[in-house]
Design a protein around this motif. Structure first.
Motif, PDB file in Angstrom:
ATOM      1  N   ILE A  86     -81.500 -30.316 -19.126  1.00 56.67           N
ATOM      2  CA  ILE A  86     -81.234 -29.909 -17.752  1.00 56.67           C
ATOM      3  C   ILE A  86     -80.777 -31.099 -16.912  1.00 56.67           C
ATOM      4  O   ILE A  86     -79.952 -30.956 -16.002  1.00 56.67           O
ATOM      5  CB  ILE A  86     -82.477 -29.221 -17.150  1.00 56.67           C
ATOM      6  N   LEU A 135     -85.931 -25.695 -14.170  1.00 50.18           N
ATOM      7  CA  LEU A 135     -84.713 -25.102 -13.626  1.00 50.18           C
ATOM      8  C   LEU A 135     -84.804 -24.943 -12.106  1.00 50.18           C
ATOM      9  O   LEU A 135     -83.830 -25.219 -11.390  1.00 50.18           O
ATOM     10  CB  LEU A 135     -84.450 -23.749 -14.279  1.00 50.18           C
ATOM     11  N   LEU A 398     -78.718 -22.667 -13.552  1.00 55.84           N
ATOM     12  CA  LEU A 398     -78.897 -23.373 -12.281  1.00 55.84           C
ATOM     13  C   LEU A 398     -78.139 -22.712 -11.135  1.00 55.84           C
ATOM     14  O   LEU A 398     -78.683 -22.520 -10.043  1.00 55.84           O
ATOM     15  CB  LEU A 398     -78.441 -24.826 -12.425  1.00 55.84           C
TER      16      LEU A 398
END
Length: 424
Positions: A86, A135, A398
């Motif tokens: 991420i 996230l 996202l």
């Protein structure tokens, strides 16, 4: 509202105001610290998970649900790796899209912003604690997590590790909060925290999702229920169809992108079900079929009408033989939850018709439904699979955890009073 949730809501709002102004570098540094803390706390996380597994076995949870609950060193490492991935994804916050100059000389653009405070209610899978937290954090949102009681110890251990990572980077720890009290009354309160929560995302079975949808006054993004179908067309490569069926049903039967329904064109039913039925039997799959299916597979159990609407999340499969393509489409349209639907066919026109006829978050031609996954789609991870049509649909990465605001840049313009003013 309980004092516990009141305090959590207030803290989440305050931390969201800090988080939305943090730089990408700051957020990535905190995410790296969280990933490292997960690995450092592996022993504590696995010990907590063993407690949950022991309780779950005593409660009689199925083997498939126990598999969803279970953690091991590889799965802890995968959680940490997912967080690291991420950090490599583009930060959507602050991105300005569709900038244009209006007739009044104003520069007008849409800028990506966080949703604010997100509440996530989920069941069984403790890795959701880390995935959802990371996230939400990268997309600038504070989050209040509420996992299922069956994973309570695991969730707490993972959350403590994430908190350790936040503390190491001087980020407000209230950006990621976990409700550790299993009292179901708190869920009802969480669903109605309009003053503090901007969006709710439920992840779990049909009963959980429907409860959230029906009882929440906070806006909800509906996710997860996957009554996924595979249609084997008369022009299918039957060897390919068997591989896709076994992968979709057997690989991880307790996840939402697993197959629950098999539809077979009558022209290939005898040949296909003879082979596919034997393969399913090897893996211990129970087949619930209509009359033609039961005639071809003596070990099949007669299906009820309800079976075709059931997300089994286990080694059970509903099977139906149909006369033609149109009958298959009608069956899917009647029973689909809008998650993932698959056709196996070598006929181009039929494949294109299927893509047009089926209204679902993901529609496949000659590939397994198991690919409906944020990581597999290149999103790094996902908060869930949205099966609704507003705001977000399919794997939610996202960008799907953001909203936007208009930003307007001028040089002294004022609106004239001549003519109609439709802003009032």
């Amino acid at each position: 509202m309980s004092s516990l949730l009141e305090k959590m809501g207030q803290a989440a709002k305050a931390s969201a105001n800090v988080l939305r102004k943090m730089s990408t570098a700051q957020k990535n540094a905190a995410l790296c610290a969280m990933a490292a803390a997960l690995l450092a706390e592996e022993s504590a996380i696995l010990a907590a998970n063993e407690e949950d597994l022991l309780s779950a076995r005593e409660m009689g949870l199925s083997a498939a649900l126990l598999e969803r609950l279970k953690l091991n060193a590889q799965r802890v490492a995968a959680m940490a790796d997912s967080i690291q991935q991420i950090t490599q994804l583009p930060d959507p916050i602050g991105y300005v899209e569709e900038m244009f100059v209006s007739q009044d000389g104003l520069q007008i653009g849409k800028q990506r912003v966080p949703i604010g405070v997100i509440g996530i209610i989920y069941e069984s899978r403790p890795n959701v604690t880390a995935d959802a937290a990371a996230l939400c954090f990268k997309s600038g949102n504070a989050v209040i997590l509420r996992g299922g009681k069956e994973a309570l110890q695991s969730n707490q251990a993972i959350w403590h590790a994430l908190q350790r990572g936040l503390k190491a980077t001087n980020v407000p720890q209230e950006t990621i909060q976990l409700i550790t009290d299993p009292n179901r009354a708190l869920v009802t309160e969480l669903l109605q925290m309009n003053n503090y929560i901007d969006c709710l995302i439920p992840r779990g079975g049909a009963s959980l999702i429907q409860r959230v949808v029906k009882e929440a006054t906070v806006p909800v993004i509906e996710t997860g229920v996957g009554n996924c179908h595979l249609y084997v067309d008369c022009a299918a490569d039957l060897t390919m169809a068997t591989r896709i069926l076994i992968n979709g049903k057997v690989d991880r039967p307790a996840v939402c992108n697993a197959l629950e329904n098999l539809i077979v064109h009558e022209a290939v039913a005898a040949e296909f079900l003879k082979v596919a039925g034997a393969e399913l039997e090897k893996y211990g799959v129970t087949i619930k079929g209509d009359a033609p299916t039961c005639a071809l597979l003596p070990k099949a159990i007669p299906a009820t009408a309800a079976d075709y609407d059931t997300e089994f999340l286990d080694l059970t499969l509903a099977v139906k033989v149909v006369a033609d393509y149109q009958a298959a489409i009608e069956h899917i349209q009647k029973h689909s939850t809008g998650h993932s639907e698959v056709i196996v066919t070598n006929d181009y026109q039929t494949a294109q018709a299927f893509l047009a006829d089926i209204d679902a978050a993901a529609v496949y031609v000659n590939a397994s439904s198991r690919f409906t996954d944020g990581e597999r789609f290149g999103l790094g991870g996902e908060i869930g699979i949205s099966t609704q049509k507003l705001h977000a649909r399919g794997p939610m990465g996202l960008k799907e955890l953001t909203s936007y605001k208009y930003i307007i840049l001028g040089n002294g313009q004022i609106r004239g009073t001549t003519g109609a003013d439709f802003s009032k």
